[in-house]
Design an enzyme around this catalytic site. Structure first.
Site, PDB file in Angstrom:
ATOM      1  N   GLU A  12       0.784  -1.197  -0.072  1.00 22.70           N
ATOM      2  CA  GLU A  12       0.019  -0.134   0.083  1.00 22.70           C
ATOM      3  C   GLU A  12       0.773   1.232  -0.050  1.00 22.70           C
ATOM      4  OE1 GLU A  12      -0.004  -2.418   2.556  1.00 22.70           O
ATOM      5  OE2 GLU A  12      -2.221  -2.495   3.273  1.00 22.70           O
ATOM      6  N   ASP A  58      -1.758  -5.163   3.966  1.00 26.57           N
ATOM      7  CA  ASP A  58      -1.811  -5.341   5.329  1.00 26.57           C
ATOM      8  C   ASP A  58      -2.684  -6.782   5.550  1.00 26.57           C
ATOM      9  OD1 ASP A  58      -0.230  -3.232   5.927  1.00 26.57           O
ATOM     10  OD2 ASP A  58      -1.881  -1.867   6.477  1.00 26.57           O
ATOM     11  N   TYR A  87       2.392  -5.421  13.449  1.00 26.26           N
ATOM     12  CA  TYR A  87       1.248  -4.656  12.982  1.00 26.26           C
ATOM     13  C   TYR A  87       0.393  -3.894  14.138  1.00 26.26           C
ATOM     14  CZ  TYR A  87      -2.517  -3.689   9.867  1.00 26.26           C
ATOM     15  OH  TYR A  87      -3.485  -3.218   8.992  1.00 26.26           O
TER      16      TYR A  87
END
Length: 868
Positions: A9, A116, A324
């Site tokens: 991304e 993600d 994350y």
């Protein structure tokens, strides 16, 4: 064999991953989302002509209702009545990105979608596959919890497939939010006021703030007193005790008289130690961070807002420094536990390492496949980060300390409690001594006042000497206002939202104007109050906390493949549509926003004024506004808030503010005060418009926030008065023919006068039939359509465009006429404004993006910086 394409991304993430993959991989960024449902104004309501379609004269005319439905579906981009057919569009500005990815994918053997690992990342991966196209078997999905060499290589050695169930869960959430927002918001415009919006989760979050506001308004602070005594020991030590009991009952004087009576008795009493208790206590470390606890800790310890916390965490993750950051699991991998236990033993010694790893339970429904938020490498100290801004380093330090501390031994204390008798009274003092620091060596705790006091040696039966008695007045406190962090905690507790949505929820409710923040605490705006009431009445289940939490669980079921997503949407929409149709009815539908009639006469026509609420705030409007045009009176009076804002939430300032408010003569709720003028204050019931209570108070009043003299208008010479508008306090000219305004700055001074708009007839607008004028704004000079606000086109001026108008410019801008007009390649210099330095500079651009050439005005000269 061709190269493989890897798509992520963000450019930062691409840069980090590229370090760990070989030359056979090409890593590219989509720069966020590439497709979405239509944005405002991007989707045309006109249907394209179809081959073989009947002509307009032959085609049956659409009913107004069907025409409106089709237009709504076109705007929403999703049709809830025809199988939830969706129309996705490439986002503006992403066409070139998609073209490049298609070109690279065409030559690639495999396309790895490395977005993600949450549902939003899964959806982005699906949109990429759909937009790029081609053979779906070439696409592989790779996920990783941290961007380290080991994690990346493991992920690429075992690629998977797109999880369409998770994609559908994200689509279902998006469609639900789109339907509620696009179908309820117009109803609010019709019934209450223009510019309002509703949201499936947003409105429920606002309801939490509104309900807390109502609890505070209804709360009546009660007075009570505390008495402390400073006592001296035989060895000369002084100890502060609190009087806790009288004749065996809790000691809590309700007024000054009772407190003073107790003081007289205490002065005449002998003080003796009745009991001393020393006992070992311990404090265990808390779990490693999940999204919500990180947001709360960053707020409490660093003063970060939720949005800033997630922005800094995103940068740390993309740089490979942390795992994350959107997770609800406190789980730690075996590798992570082994890494941190080895670090603790090497760094602090065996006594700081528990016999076995500390284990923390996650809440029910947490995704155990995910990990808690932790450093990717515990050996990397906060001071060793490279290329990170200071706030990102501070957040990493917090995450690092929490992670290390969570696997250390408890802190050990010796806690002491001493009871003293004095006649009918019992006094108590508490303290503790740290015996072993344990995890607090890494993560010092924020102690409560007096908690870590060290009590001197005092034996039972020992007599103590009275040094001083200290009575203090207090008031019971209303429920605490929500901060960003505590609102996230409440949302999490109620099961509303998920780690990936908390920051967006908090940002949205502030952007919509339903709540405001003062001193980092939420205050419900009057319009938020009204909208919450109306939505509660017309859409009870939509506003129900349990229903909203249940929908989150249903979406979890969709993600797990245990529920059909379109069936879930159909169930919701069937009930929602019925309620919407009832609410839209003119008489028995959603209640309108009715004004409250007062006996305050209109200054222009003498008719009574009415208390009205608009999206911009509360104001007085003439009751003659509803008359036919020839008799209509449009007079309004701006109401300036006359209440103080609580200075803090921890002390009793909220209670003191409440005690200073008038109480409604009808319902006893705290009233909101507004200044009508220098001699009149208007008190309006906090439950307005449902309660019509109001009072007018006469006196001498001065607007808070400005201590200087009145201003002379720089345009016409009339007096300028301080007023309050949607965006805060400002000075407005009292001359009705002059529209001049000046902002009130934070230092209490008026903003400098603005330059008069300069007409530039030689410059034609690009999107509308109009010419530009040069205006002076908070961000310096800019070009705007002359017929603003009808035409809202704006752009930055070129240096060459302002030079012909130098004589008309305010002298403060003359220096811009001396700036370079072009860069070395002949590109024109654009005048820009730096929000960081609050100064204007010039730069060259290509398609709106900086080329790297720019010039700054420094020390009376223009200095060029060329980074091309």
């Amino acid at each position: 064999m061709g190269k493989s394409l890897v798509i992520v991304e963000s450019p930062a993430k691409a840069k980090t991953i590229n370090k760990y993959l070989g030359s056979q991989y090409v890593v590219k960024s989509s720069i966020g989302h590439i497709r979405d449902l239509p944005t405002s104004g991007s989707s045309s309501s006109k249907e394209p002509a179809a081959k073989g379609r009947k002509s307009a004269s032959e085609a049956p005319a659409l009913s107004p209702k069907e025409k409106a439905r089709r237009q709504l579906v076109s705007r929403m981009g999703v049709d809830p009545e025809h199988g939830w057919k969706a129309k996705y569009e490439i986002l503006p500005g992403k066409e070139k990105v998609i073209d490049e990815l298609r070109r690279l994918a065409k030559d690639a053997d495999t396309v790895y979608l490395a977005t993600d690992l949450d549902r939003e990342g899964e959806a982005i991966a699906w949109h990429l596959r759909e937009a790029i196209g081609g053979d779906e078997s070439r696409y592989k999905r790779v996920v990783f919890n941290e961007i380290t060499k080991k994690a990346i290589q493991e992920a690429f050695s075992q690629p998977g497939e797109l999880d369409i169930n998770r994609v559908n869960a994200q689509q279902a959430r998006r469609f639900l939010d789109r339907v509620v927002g696009y179908m309820v918001s117009p109803l609010l415009w019709q019934k209450i006021a223009r510019g309002l919006s509703a949201g499936r989760v947003q409105s429920v979050a606002v309801k939490l703030v509104v309900e807390r506001e109502r609890e505070i308004r209804a709360f009546v602070p009660e007075e009570y007193w505390e008495v402390h005594a400073d006592l001296g020991t035989a060895k000369g030590a002084n100890v502060r005790f609190e009087v806790t009991r009288e004749k065996g009952e809790a000691f809590k004087p309700l007024n000054e008289a009772q407190a003073m009576a107790a003081l007289e008795k205490l002065k005449a009493s002998a003080y003796s130690v009745a009991k001393r208790e020393d006992r070992p206590t311990s404090s265990r470390p808390s779990a490693p961070f999940i999204t919500s606890t990180l947001q709360q800790a960053a707020s409490n310890r660093l003063g970060f807002g939720v949005k800033k916390t997630m922005m800094m965490a995103q940068r740390l993750y993309e740089a490979g420094y942390i795992t994350y950051m959107r997770t609800d699991s406190t789980n730690l991998s075996a590798d992570a536990i082994g890494m941190v236990r080895g670090f603790i033993e090497d760094e602090f010694g065996q006594k700081y390492l528990p016999g076995k790893a500390n284990v923390y339970s996650s809440k029910e429904g947490a995704q155990e496949a995910h990990e808690a938020i932790r450093p990717s490498d515990v050996n990397l100290k906060p001071t060793q980060l490279s290329g990170m801004e200071r706030d990102a380093e501070r957040l990493y330090d917090l995450i690092w300390r929490q992670f290390v501390a969570c696997q250390m031994t408890p802190a050990e204390y010796l806690s002491t409690s001493v009871s003293v008798t004095a006649g009918d009274f019992e006094l108590r003092a508490k303290g503790r001594i740290l015996k072993f620091d344990g995890y607090t060596r890494v993560l010092p705790q924020q102690s409560k006042p007096g908690e870590d006091d060290v009590l001197p040696e005092m034996k039972e039966g020992e007599n103590l000497k009275l040094i001083k008695l200290d009575p203090s007045q207090h008031f019971t406190k209303p429920p605490a206002r929500y901060s960003e962090a505590s609102l996230v905690k409440e949302l999490e507790k109620r099961g509303i939202g998920r780690p990936s949505t908390y920051a967006a929820i908090i940002s949205t409710i502030q952007e919509r104007g339903y709540v405001t923040t003062h001193n980092r605490r939420f205050y419900a705006e009057k319009m938020g109050d009204i909208v919450t009431d109306r939505l509660n009445e017309s859409f009870a289940n939509l506003m129900d906390y349990g229903f909203t939490a249940g929908m989150e669980e249903h979406l979890d079921d969709v993600a797990q493949g245990e529920r059909d997503w379109k069936h879930l949407l159909d169930e919701f929409y069937g009930d929602f549509k019925k309620k919407l149709e009832v609410a839209e009815v003119s008489e028995k539908g959603m209640r309108a926003n009715q004004p409250t009639l007062t006996n305050i006469p209109c200054r222009e026509c003498g008719r009574p004024m009415m208390i009205r609420t608009a999206s911009t705030g509360v104001f007085l409007g003439c009751s003659g506004y509803s008359l036919p045009p020839k008799e209509r009176c449009k007079a309004t009076v701006n109401l300036i808030p006359g209440d103080e804002i609580a200075a803090d939430d921890e002390g009793e300032s909220e209670s003191r503010v409440l005690r200073g408010k008038h109480r409604c003569p009808i319902c006893s709720t705290a009233m909101d005060a507004y200044l009508l003028d220098e001699k009149h204050k208007l008190h309006i019931c906090g439950n307005n418009p449902d309660c019509p209570g109001y009072e007018i108070e006469e006196g001498q009043y001065r607007i808070k926030g400005y201590e200087g003299p009145s201003l002379e208008c720089d345009k016409c010479g009339s007096e300028m008065q301080l007023k309050t508008g949607r965006f805060g306090k400002f000075f407005g000219c009292t001359n009705p023919t002059c529209k001049n305004t000046r902002k009130l700055l934070k230092n209490g001074e008026a903003a400098p006068p603005k330059m008069d708009a300069i007409r530039m007839p030689e410059l034609k607008c690009e999107k509308v039939d109009d010419i530009y004028v040069l205006r002076d704004g908070a961000s310096g000079m800019f070009l705007a359509a002359s017929q603003f606000p009808k035409n809202r086109e704006t752009r930055a001026p070129l240096v060459s465009e302002i030079i012909p108008h130098k004589a008309e410019l305010d002298p403060k801008y003359h220096y811009l006429c001396d700036a370079p007009q072009k860069d070395p390649d002949g590109r024109p210099a654009v005048i820009r404004f730096s929000r960081k330095t609050k100064e204007q500079y010039v730069q060259s651009e290509v398609d709106g993006k900086p080329t790297g050439w720019r010039a700054f005005y420094d020390g009376g000269k223009w200095k060029v910086e060329d980074k091309r």
